[in-house]
Enzyme design. Sequence first.
Site, PDB file in Angstrom:
ATOM      1  N   ARG A   1      43.490  47.293  49.057  1.00 16.05           N
ATOM      2  CA  ARG A   1      43.296  47.109  47.618  1.00 16.05           C
ATOM      3  C   ARG A   1      44.375  47.882  46.860  1.00 16.05           C
ATOM      4  O   ARG A   1      44.747  48.998  47.253  1.00 16.05           O
ATOM      5  CB  ARG A   1      41.920  47.646  47.236  1.00 16.05           C
ATOM      6  CG  ARG A   1      41.545  47.608  45.754  1.00 16.05           C
ATOM      7  CD  ARG A   1      41.229  46.233  45.313  1.00 16.05           C
ATOM      8  NE  ARG A   1      40.420  46.231  44.081  1.00 16.05           N
ATOM      9  CZ  ARG A   1      40.309  45.188  43.280  1.00 16.05           C
ATOM     10  NH1 ARG A   1      40.963  44.074  43.561  1.00 16.05           N
ATOM     11  NH2 ARG A   1      39.550  45.230  42.198  1.00 16.05           N
TER      12      ARG A   1
ATOM     13  N   THR B   1      42.299  34.429  43.137  1.00 14.88           N
ATOM     14  CA  THR B   1      41.867  34.922  44.449  1.00 14.88           C
ATOM     15  C   THR B   1      41.840  33.784  45.449  1.00 14.88           C
ATOM     16  O   THR B   1      41.657  32.622  45.083  1.00 14.88           O
ATOM     17  CB  THR B   1      40.467  35.566  44.337  1.00 14.88           C
ATOM     18  OG1 THR B   1      40.481  36.567  43.325  1.00 14.88           O
ATOM     19  CG2 THR B   1      40.031  36.212  45.645  1.00 14.88           C
TER      20      THR B   1
ATOM     21  N   ASN C   1      44.167  39.107  40.987  1.00 14.64           N
ATOM     22  CA  ASN C   1      43.141  39.349  39.969  1.00 14.64           C
ATOM     23  C   ASN C   1      42.863  38.107  39.152  1.00 14.64           C
ATOM     24  O   ASN C   1      41.980  37.345  39.505  1.00 14.64           O
ATOM     25  CB  ASN C   1      43.460  40.539  39.070  1.00 14.64           C
ATOM     26  CG  ASN C   1      42.245  40.970  38.263  1.00 14.64           C
ATOM     27  OD1 ASN C   1      41.119  40.812  38.708  1.00 14.64           O
ATOM     28  ND2 ASN C   1      42.462  41.489  37.078  1.00 14.64           N
TER      29      ASN C   1
ATOM     30  N   SER D   1      35.829  45.953  43.314  1.00 16.17           N
ATOM     31  CA  SER D   1      36.144  44.549  43.543  1.00 16.17           C
ATOM     32  C   SER D   1      34.893  43.789  43.961  1.00 16.17           C
ATOM     33  O   SER D   1      33.927  44.375  44.447  1.00 16.17           O
ATOM     34  CB  SER D   1      37.202  44.428  44.641  1.00 16.17           C
ATOM     35  OG  SER D   1      37.369  43.077  45.033  1.00 16.17           O
TER      36      SER D   1
ATOM     37  N   GLY E   1      35.685  35.714  41.438  1.00 21.48           N
ATOM     38  CA  GLY E   1      35.114  36.849  40.717  1.00 21.48           C
ATOM     39  C   GLY E   1      33.749  37.211  41.247  1.00 21.48           C
ATOM     40  O   GLY E   1      33.509  37.166  42.459  1.00 21.48           O
TER      41      GLY E   1
END
Length: 611
Positions: A115, A410, A430, A480, A503
């Site tokens: 990350r 993503t 993102n 996340s 998301g």
Amino acid sequence: MLLLGTALGVAMGSALYPSPPPSSPPSSQPDISSLKEQSYLPPDKYKGVVAADDGLCSDLGANLMKTTSANAIDAAVATALCLGVVNPGSSGIGGGCFILFHDSSTSSTSFIDSREFAPAAASSTMYDNLPPTSSTDGPYAAAVPAELKGLEKMHQLHGNIPWADVVSPARDLARNGFPTSPYLAHLASDHWEKISMNAALKNLLSSPSTPNNPIKAGEIFKNSKLAETFDVIMEHGSDALYNGPIGEALVADLTEGGGIITTDDLASYSVTVREPVSTTINGFTITGAPPPSSGGATVLAILRFVSGFPTPFAADLDTLSQHRLSEGMKHAFAMRMSLADPAFYPDVGTVVEDMVSSSFIDDLRESKYSDNDIQTITDYGGSWSLLNVTSSDPPNRHLRGFQYLEDHGTTHLSVVDADLNAVAITSTVNTEFGSGFLSPSTGILLNNQMDDFSSAGRANYFGLAPSPRNYPEPRKRPLSSMSPTIVFDSLGKVRMVLGASGGPKIITATTQMILNHLFAGLNLFSANSRPRIHDQLLYHDQETCTYSKEELLSGVVLELSDETKASLESRNHPMLGIDYLGTCQAISITSENLISAVSDVRKDGSPSGWL
């Protein structure tokens, strides 16, 4: 326009390998056989399978295993790099990823946290008095890129062919070009205003036939500068980016554009190998991503909540099961907001324990649940909820400490090889096209991961006050939703490999795939194309249970049945149809080693394998 409607039921069956229902759709559904042919590999004795959300990359990863001695780890790296090339709106080496992989030779499962983290110059007040777009658009929105480090680390641990050989396929695509997919063309058109803010990105995504307009499906897309970057990475590994000329060029571009990432930030970045979160439910051991992912613990908390009811859920028409699922989602999402980067908040281990193993979820089911109604909003999550409503506030408004993580840009890929090594990677920049800043010297598109942090003194996108646990700090990793997951049977054998993009809907899409396939017995295609619900407790500052009302590029609409919607409304769930509930790629393995795979029809992907 076709309409695909069904009641989303889940059955908590006891058999480890339930028989799938007939492959033909019920008469009440439209014929979606053309979608099934593209997106689904039915069970067979495949020697290796890749399920990505772009068929070109699935084919690339599978072909690498077929034609060389590459294993699942090699194929996963090559596929991930390919996805960053063919759809820069979703991922790339300018972003970050979470990697979960299982080594069949040692029966061990590992998690690599790759990350992004905040630059050294970051602070909790860095976006104060700035326009809201400061954390989403441009170089100032970028966190230190991390994906390449994670992919290299996994390859160093378990790869079977040379590093250059797993990077070169993506390099070749970037250099030689490929036909633009309908999905990328659609994404570029939708976000053309954002793309046009950066000259290098606009030039990259402009149509060859009609310049200054977004590229069209079928037109050749290439990224020559990124190909040159890959040339150096093939020879020098990730050091070229984190301690070498690629990083120096990238930082120079960022600095000129107003970014704060330095070469010291790049040199300081390292991946972290963490212990996955895991629990056993109905004979299956489900393993997922630990913090700073909220995904693994939240998926497990929802599954634990719904699996604890004394009577099985009836398939298809048991609408009560959807109420129970929605209530489990709300409890889990409320707890989720107490999670954070464990390097800054060590107590997250206690939160995770209550989500995945202690009696806390059972207690919530016993004391804060009703078959006939929803709960008062502050009851969700029990003592771990960060909701704080003053006595004068209406019960559904002005909630404090609640943050939403969108992660729209993503992708997820799942890989299994002939030895049943398994890899699940979720990668992100993102939001779509990340920061919208393409480094002209390197061809790398930068993430806007800083927007996943809260900002002190400023409400988030939804007008809600920020959570101090997720303020930006130097070297801190934002929370996340990414949820790479591997499921094992009672003998410790890989049963399912999956994950999603979208998301917070990553969490609920992954959960419902497990419920629909493993416990309701649906084949992977039916489990994945089934309309979904998603309840994150608050949606745009409202208590809302959202449901599938998703029109695909093919014209098919995935929509929850009227019966299920009415049943949820009768229990006081405010219902809202929305156009996207996540994109899931999954692989399943039976006790007879028959492998099946699916790439979500919501993103027009397709899996690939060989016999």
